[in-house]
Design a protein around this motif. Sequence first.
Motif, PDB file in Angstrom:
ATOM      1  N   UNK A  20      17.025  20.993 -11.189  1.00 51.01           N
ATOM      2  CA  UNK A  20      17.921  21.426 -10.123  1.00 51.01           C
ATOM      3  C   UNK A  20      18.219  22.915 -10.168  1.00 51.01           C
ATOM      4  N   UNK A  21      17.915  23.582 -11.272  1.00 49.32           N
ATOM      5  CA  UNK A  21      17.929  25.051 -11.254  1.00 49.32           C
ATOM      6  C   UNK A  21      16.855  25.539 -10.286  1.00 49.32           C
ATOM      7  N   UNK A  22      15.668  24.916 -10.358  1.00 46.96           N
ATOM      8  CA  UNK A  22      14.611  25.261  -9.404  1.00 46.96           C
ATOM      9  C   UNK A  22      15.059  25.002  -7.971  1.00 46.96           C
ATOM     10  N   UNK A  23      15.736  23.878  -7.752  1.00 52.47           N
ATOM     11  CA  UNK A  23      16.154  23.534  -6.387  1.00 52.47           C
ATOM     12  C   UNK A  23      17.205  24.492  -5.853  1.00 52.47           C
ATOM     13  N   UNK A  24      18.188  24.810  -6.693  1.00 53.26           N
ATOM     14  CA  UNK A  24      19.223  25.756  -6.272  1.00 53.26           C
ATOM     15  C   UNK A  24      18.601  27.090  -5.869  1.00 53.26           C
ATOM     16  N   UNK A  25      17.641  27.551  -6.659  1.00 55.58           N
ATOM     17  CA  UNK A  25      17.033  28.851  -6.370  1.00 55.58           C
ATOM     18  C   UNK A  25      16.097  28.786  -5.167  1.00 55.58           C
ATOM     19  N   UNK A  26      15.428  27.664  -4.966  1.00 53.70           N
ATOM     20  CA  UNK A  26      14.601  27.513  -3.775  1.00 53.70           C
ATOM     21  C   UNK A  26      15.473  27.517  -2.525  1.00 53.70           C
ATOM     22  N   UNK A  27      16.569  26.765  -2.567  1.00 52.03           N
ATOM     23  CA  UNK A  27      17.461  26.736  -1.410  1.00 52.03           C
ATOM     24  C   UNK A  27      18.132  28.084  -1.182  1.00 52.03           C
TER      25      UNK A  27
ATOM     26  N   UNK B  27       8.845  25.011 -17.580  1.00 53.60           N
ATOM     27  CA  UNK B  27       7.949  24.981 -16.427  1.00 53.60           C
ATOM     28  C   UNK B  27       8.775  25.070 -15.151  1.00 53.60           C
ATOM     29  N   UNK B  28       8.396  26.009 -14.295  1.00 53.42           N
ATOM     30  CA  UNK B  28       9.195  26.351 -13.122  1.00 53.42           C
ATOM     31  C   UNK B  28       8.329  26.290 -11.875  1.00 53.42           C
ATOM     32  N   UNK B  29       8.869  25.694 -10.820  1.00 49.05           N
ATOM     33  CA  UNK B  29       8.166  25.606  -9.538  1.00 49.05           C
ATOM     34  C   UNK B  29       8.929  26.403  -8.496  1.00 49.05           C
ATOM     35  N   UNK B  30       8.183  27.143  -7.662  1.00 48.46           N
ATOM     36  CA  UNK B  30       8.814  27.999  -6.664  1.00 48.46           C
ATOM     37  C   UNK B  30       7.810  28.300  -5.558  1.00 48.46           C
ATOM     38  N   UNK B  31       8.305  28.821  -4.442  1.00 45.39           N
ATOM     39  CA  UNK B  31       7.448  29.271  -3.346  1.00 45.39           C
ATOM     40  C   UNK B  31       7.482  30.790  -3.313  1.00 45.39           C
ATOM     41  N   UNK B  32       6.356  31.473  -3.588  1.00 45.32           N
ATOM     42  CA  UNK B  32       6.371  32.933  -3.638  1.00 45.32           C
ATOM     43  C   UNK B  32       6.665  33.585  -2.291  1.00 45.32           C
ATOM     44  N   UNK B  33       6.491  32.846  -1.194  1.00 46.19           N
ATOM     45  CA  UNK B  33       6.810  33.394   0.115  1.00 46.19           C
ATOM     46  C   UNK B  33       8.299  33.298   0.386  1.00 46.19           C
ATOM     47  N   UNK B  34       8.868  32.129   0.138  1.00 47.07           N
ATOM     48  CA  UNK B  34      10.313  31.927   0.343  1.00 47.07           C
ATOM     49  C   UNK B  34      11.139  32.700  -0.672  1.00 47.07           C
ATOM     50  N   UNK B  35      10.608  32.807  -1.892  1.00 46.07           N
ATOM     51  CA  UNK B  35      11.362  33.389  -2.999  1.00 46.07           C
ATOM     52  C   UNK B  35      10.647  34.635  -3.495  1.00 46.07           C
ATOM     53  N   UNK B  36      10.706  35.692  -2.724  1.00 52.17           N
ATOM     54  CA  UNK B  36      10.008  36.911  -3.099  1.00 52.17           C
ATOM     55  C   UNK B  36      10.618  37.534  -4.349  1.00 52.17           C
ATOM     56  N   UNK B  37       9.752  37.943  -5.274  1.00 52.98           N
ATOM     57  CA  UNK B  37      10.247  38.465  -6.549  1.00 52.98           C
ATOM     58  C   UNK B  37      11.029  39.747  -6.392  1.00 52.98           C
ATOM     59  N   UNK B  38      10.660  40.565  -5.439  1.00 54.46           N
ATOM     60  CA  UNK B  38      11.329  41.863  -5.280  1.00 54.46           C
ATOM     61  C   UNK B  38      12.215  41.885  -4.033  1.00 54.46           C
ATOM     62  N   UNK B  39      12.647  40.687  -3.604  1.00 51.60           N
ATOM     63  CA  UNK B  39      13.477  40.634  -2.394  1.00 51.60           C
ATOM     64  C   UNK B  39      14.829  41.309  -2.633  1.00 51.60           C
TER      65      UNK B  39
END
Length: 261
Positions: free
Chosen positions: A170-177, A249-261
Amino acid sequence: MPELPEVAYQKKYADATILHKKIVKVETSDKKIYQSAKSEFEEKLKNNKFTGTERLGKYLFLNLENNGVLVVHFGMTGKLEYYQHDEVPKYAQLTLTFEDHSRVSFTCPRKFGKLYLAESLGEFQNENDLGIDALALKKDKFLEILEGKSGTIKGLLMNQKLIAGIGNLYADEVLFQSKIHPKIKVDKLSENEKANIYKEIEKVLEVVKEARVEGQKLPKDYITTVRKKGEDCPRNNGKIEQMKVSGRTTYFCPTCQEENA
């Protein structure tokens, strides 16, 4: 691994099945599960009753009529199983028989769960240096926790000494949302990003808790529903990627979650 929403389900399950029943027999199994001598559990639980339950983060507290509480940490595969027959479930690590001949077993196939005896939730929280429960967290307290921190935001969300109840999933989910990259350093977050993460902690945990308790599916726009490298982003913004953050192990979307946003 069971996180706050799954433990909330176990709390509801215990409330509906095992309260106010006299325990007449205590059977123990693998000693690695027990954080005190097994004889202590047998002595304190026999002829006792559970009078209510509480939850703190990933821990379930089964309050006893006498002598404090039984504390359950479910590990990766632990759960409570209540039944009214004689066949004890496979992988039962603790089995309690009640005066009405019903039983409850704590089953834990991989034996990563833990059972504790404590005086109270507060005493256990202090002795184990656990942070505030994630669903009791207020915005001011969250911002205070973030202050002066320089590690990754995902690592902070999973730190049980700061916030109890959020794990890897749910850390992954919180950050995705929140549309926040999991490797972003806490001290690089804007005030708006911090506020958004706080909002999503409560929202995600409540949504997942309700789904687990009621046996419902998660929303289709949750990354938890597609948690695999190469799967389509739930927002149709590309493909899910995988990496290690804070050793997990972490799952994310690089488009939704830009590293340098």
